[in-house]
Scaffold this motif. Structure first.
Motif, PDB file in Angstrom:
ATOM      1  N   ALA A 267       0.843  -1.199   0.000  1.00  9.20           N
ATOM      2  CA  ALA A 267       0.000   0.000   0.000  1.00  9.20           C
ATOM      3  C   ALA A 267       0.878   1.248   0.000  1.00  9.20           C
ATOM      4  CB  ALA A 267      -0.922   0.000   1.216  1.00  9.20           C
ATOM      5  N   GLY A 268       1.985   1.190   0.749  1.00  8.85           N
ATOM      6  CA  GLY A 268       2.916   2.306   0.761  1.00  8.85           C
ATOM      7  C   GLY A 268       3.536   2.566  -0.601  1.00  8.85           C
ATOM      8  N   LEU A 269       3.873   1.501  -1.332  1.00  7.15           N
ATOM      9  CA  LEU A 269       4.413   1.674  -2.674  1.00  7.15           C
ATOM     10  C   LEU A 269       3.390   2.333  -3.586  1.00  7.15           C
ATOM     11  CD1 LEU A 269       6.309  -1.714  -3.267  1.00  7.15           C
ATOM     12  CD2 LEU A 269       7.268   0.485  -2.596  1.00  7.15           C
ATOM     13  N   VAL A 270       2.131   1.908  -3.484  1.00  5.82           N
ATOM     14  CA  VAL A 270       1.075   2.504  -4.302  1.00  5.82           C
ATOM     15  C   VAL A 270       0.931   3.986  -3.977  1.00  5.82           C
ATOM     16  CG1 VAL A 270      -1.412   2.512  -4.772  1.00  5.82           C
ATOM     17  CG2 VAL A 270      -0.183   0.336  -4.599  1.00  5.82           C
ATOM     18  N   MET A 271       0.894   4.316  -2.680  1.00  8.04           N
ATOM     19  CA  MET A 271       0.715   5.703  -2.271  1.00  8.04           C
ATOM     20  C   MET A 271       1.870   6.590  -2.750  1.00  8.04           C
ATOM     21  SD  MET A 271      -2.164   5.603  -0.914  1.00  8.04           S
ATOM     22  CE  MET A 271      -2.099   7.361  -0.625  1.00  8.04           C
ATOM     23  N   ASN A 272       3.058   6.007  -2.864  1.00  6.73           N
ATOM     24  CA  ASN A 272       4.228   6.761  -3.300  1.00  6.73           C
ATOM     25  C   ASN A 272       4.461   6.688  -4.807  1.00  6.73           C
ATOM     26  OD1 ASN A 272       5.169   7.786  -0.745  1.00  6.73           O
ATOM     27  ND2 ASN A 272       5.766   5.690  -0.227  1.00  6.73           N
ATOM     28  N   GLY A 273       3.523   6.077  -5.529  1.00  6.60           N
ATOM     29  CA  GLY A 273       3.622   6.013  -6.978  1.00  6.60           C
ATOM     30  C   GLY A 273       4.641   5.029  -7.498  1.00  6.60           C
ATOM     31  N   GLN A 274       5.088   4.084  -6.659  1.00  3.56           N
ATOM     32  CA  GLN A 274       6.089   3.102  -7.082  1.00  3.56           C
ATOM     33  C   GLN A 274       5.392   1.857  -7.625  1.00  3.56           C
ATOM     34  OE1 GLN A 274       8.209   3.708  -3.058  1.00  3.56           O
ATOM     35  NE2 GLN A 274       9.845   3.000  -4.426  1.00  3.56           N
ATOM     36  N   CYS A 275       4.751   2.024  -8.763  1.00  2.00           N
ATOM     37  CA  CYS A 275       3.998   0.928  -9.384  1.00  2.00           C
ATOM     38  C   CYS A 275       3.758   1.287 -10.841  1.00  2.00           C
ATOM     39  CB  CYS A 275       2.678   0.698  -8.641  1.00  2.00           C
ATOM     40  SG  CYS A 275       1.588   2.147  -8.622  1.00  2.00           S
ATOM     41  N   LYS A 276       2.984   0.486 -11.521  1.00  4.37           N
ATOM     42  CA  LYS A 276       2.660   0.762 -12.913  1.00  4.37           C
ATOM     43  C   LYS A 276       1.960   2.125 -13.009  1.00  4.37           C
ATOM     44  CE  LYS A 276      -1.432  -2.129 -12.245  1.00  4.37           C
ATOM     45  NZ  LYS A 276      -2.013  -3.448 -12.535  1.00  4.37           N
ATOM     46  N   PRO A 277       1.982   2.768 -14.176  1.00  4.43           N
ATOM     47  CA  PRO A 277       1.378   4.102 -14.311  1.00  4.43           C
ATOM     48  C   PRO A 277      -0.103   4.108 -13.931  1.00  4.43           C
ATOM     49  CG  PRO A 277       2.725   3.585 -16.232  1.00  4.43           C
ATOM     50  CD  PRO A 277       2.629   2.317 -15.423  1.00  4.43           C
ATOM     51  N   LEU A 278      -0.514   5.147 -13.188  1.00  8.78           N
ATOM     52  CA  LEU A 278      -1.889   5.289 -12.738  1.00  8.78           C
ATOM     53  C   LEU A 278      -2.406   6.676 -13.083  1.00  8.78           C
ATOM     54  CD1 LEU A 278      -1.560   3.792  -9.120  1.00  8.78           C
ATOM     55  CD2 LEU A 278      -2.474   2.609 -11.133  1.00  8.78           C
ATOM     56  N   SER A 279      -3.656   6.743 -13.524  1.00 10.77           N
ATOM     57  CA  SER A 279      -4.291   8.038 -13.733  1.00 10.77           C
ATOM     58  C   SER A 279      -4.691   8.629 -12.383  1.00 10.77           C
ATOM     59  CB  SER A 279      -5.531   7.878 -14.609  1.00 10.77           C
ATOM     60  OG  SER A 279      -6.521   7.121 -13.916  1.00 10.77           O
ATOM     61  N   LEU A 280      -5.082   9.889 -12.367  1.00 13.06           N
ATOM     62  CA  LEU A 280      -5.526  10.534 -11.130  1.00 13.06           C
ATOM     63  C   LEU A 280      -6.744   9.801 -10.572  1.00 13.06           C
ATOM     64  CD1 LEU A 280      -5.403  12.753  -9.016  1.00 13.06           C
ATOM     65  CD2 LEU A 280      -6.769  14.211 -10.556  1.00 13.06           C
ATOM     66  N   GLY A 281      -7.652   9.420 -11.451  1.00 12.65           N
ATOM     67  CA  GLY A 281      -8.841   8.688 -11.006  1.00 12.65           C
ATOM     68  C   GLY A 281      -8.496   7.356 -10.365  1.00 12.65           C
ATOM     69  N   GLN A 282      -7.525   6.653 -10.953  1.00  6.72           N
ATOM     70  CA  GLN A 282      -7.098   5.374 -10.381  1.00  6.72           C
ATOM     71  C   GLN A 282      -6.439   5.568  -9.016  1.00  6.72           C
ATOM     72  OE1 GLN A 282      -4.718   4.209 -13.832  1.00  6.72           O
ATOM     73  NE2 GLN A 282      -6.023   2.409 -14.127  1.00  6.72           N
TER      74      GLN A 282
END
Length: 331
Positions: A267-282
């Protein structure tokens, strides 16, 4: 030492004191019909119930030995099946128990199968029932380069092989789907049984997984979800043996803490943007799901981490609270 073939798929099998079940596991490996070589890396962690002798007898009965190796850590035998010539076994008999001292074993596997495309898992008390499992899953990943994992349905059985139902498992097929599984994993936690799965090898080598504080099936699946899409095949390909002596069930509180630590990390990686590209909505959607999970599990540390990482989460917290209450009322 003979040169290893070019394996397309590597199967990891960890086993300890599973004499009653390991033959079913190995039979499931040997039945696989593929158009590529694959190797099954079977690692016995100093079993005391006679399992090493069972492994050696199985090799003698069904395989031709290619080469062996002895170190201070293990005895290794690499062998080729006498009839299914695409099937290879690499059997490691460890000389001391690695689990109790938390010594990782992945480095041992690399000397047999390092340059591979895909990895499958099956522990020594589970087994495969579909002889085309590996072929179908490798074909699916070949055809979908954006996918990092392919998984299937399964049958749950007891120690005697009888079909059973488990409350924590019954909802898994309904949550399974192809495409982006990251939101579903963040909402529900793990629902993907590793014995049905095949991963791209790059998932196991990823820094995300290497840096995770806990090493479990859920960790590998979350890492794959951060990196790409999943493919869901609804057919049953395997039997999962639900035993009271299983690692998580035999120490439930420790297992739940491990799962919590894995969830917080990813969850921390997701919150810090350390994952596949995500739109603002995602990003908004995933943040809301993580907050809902924190409320559901009463995980105050997770909630604090989210609020600290993303100022927008203060606005999303009331939304998550309402959605959590609605979901709770429905259930």
């Amino acid at each position: 030492m003979n040169e290893n073939p070019t394996y397309k798929v590597c199967v990891y099998c960890s086993t300890f004191n599973q004499t009653s079940y390991i033959k079913d596991t190995m039979d499931g490996f040997c039945m696989q019909q593929t158009n590529f070589p694959f190797v099954c890396l079977i690692m016995d962690d100093v079993s005391t119930d006679g399992e090493p002798e069972v492994l050696e007898a199985y090799l003698n009965d069904h395989f031709d030995t290619e080469w062996t190796k002895e170190t201070d850590d293990y005895h290794l035998t690499v062998a080729r099946h006498q009839e299914n010539r695409n099937c290879y076994f690499a059997v490691y008999l460890l000389k001391y128990n690695h689990y109790t001292i938390k010594k990782r074993k992945l480095k041992y596997f690399r000397e047999v199968a390092d340059e591979i495309d895909y990895v499958a898992f099956c522990e020594g008390d589970d087994y495969w029932t579909d002889e085309h499992k590996l072929q179908k899953q490798a074909d699916a990943l070949d055809a979908n380069p954006q996918a990092t994992l392919v998984y299937t349905n399964f049958q749950t059985i007891d120690g005697e092989g009888n079909p059973i139902s488990r409350p924590f498992i019954k909802d898994f097929p309904g949550r399974s789907h192809s495409g982006d599984n990251l939101p579903t994993l963040l909402r529900h936690g793990n629902y993907i049984m590793v014995l049905t799965s095949m991963y791209r090898y790059k998932v196991l080598e990823s820094e995300y997984r290497t840096n995770c504080p806990v090493r479990m099936d859920f960790d590998t699946t979350m890492c794959a979800a951060l990196m790409g899409d999943f493919i869901w095949l609804p057919e049953q390909t395997a039997c999962y043996r639900s035993l009271e002596s299983g690692m998580v069930r035999s120490n439930l509180q420790k297992g739940l803490r491990w799962i919590q630590d894995i969830y917080r990390y990813y969850a921390g990686l997701v919150m810090n943007g350390q994952c596949k590209p995500l739109s603002l909505g995602q990003r908004i959607h995933l943040t809301t799901l993580i907050l809902m999970r924190a409320l559901k599990k009463k995980d105050h540390q997770l909630k604090k981490d989210v609020l600290r990482a993303c100022p927008l989460s203060y606005l999303l917290l009331p939304v998550a609270f309402v959605k959590f209450k609605v979901e709770k009322m429905k259930s």
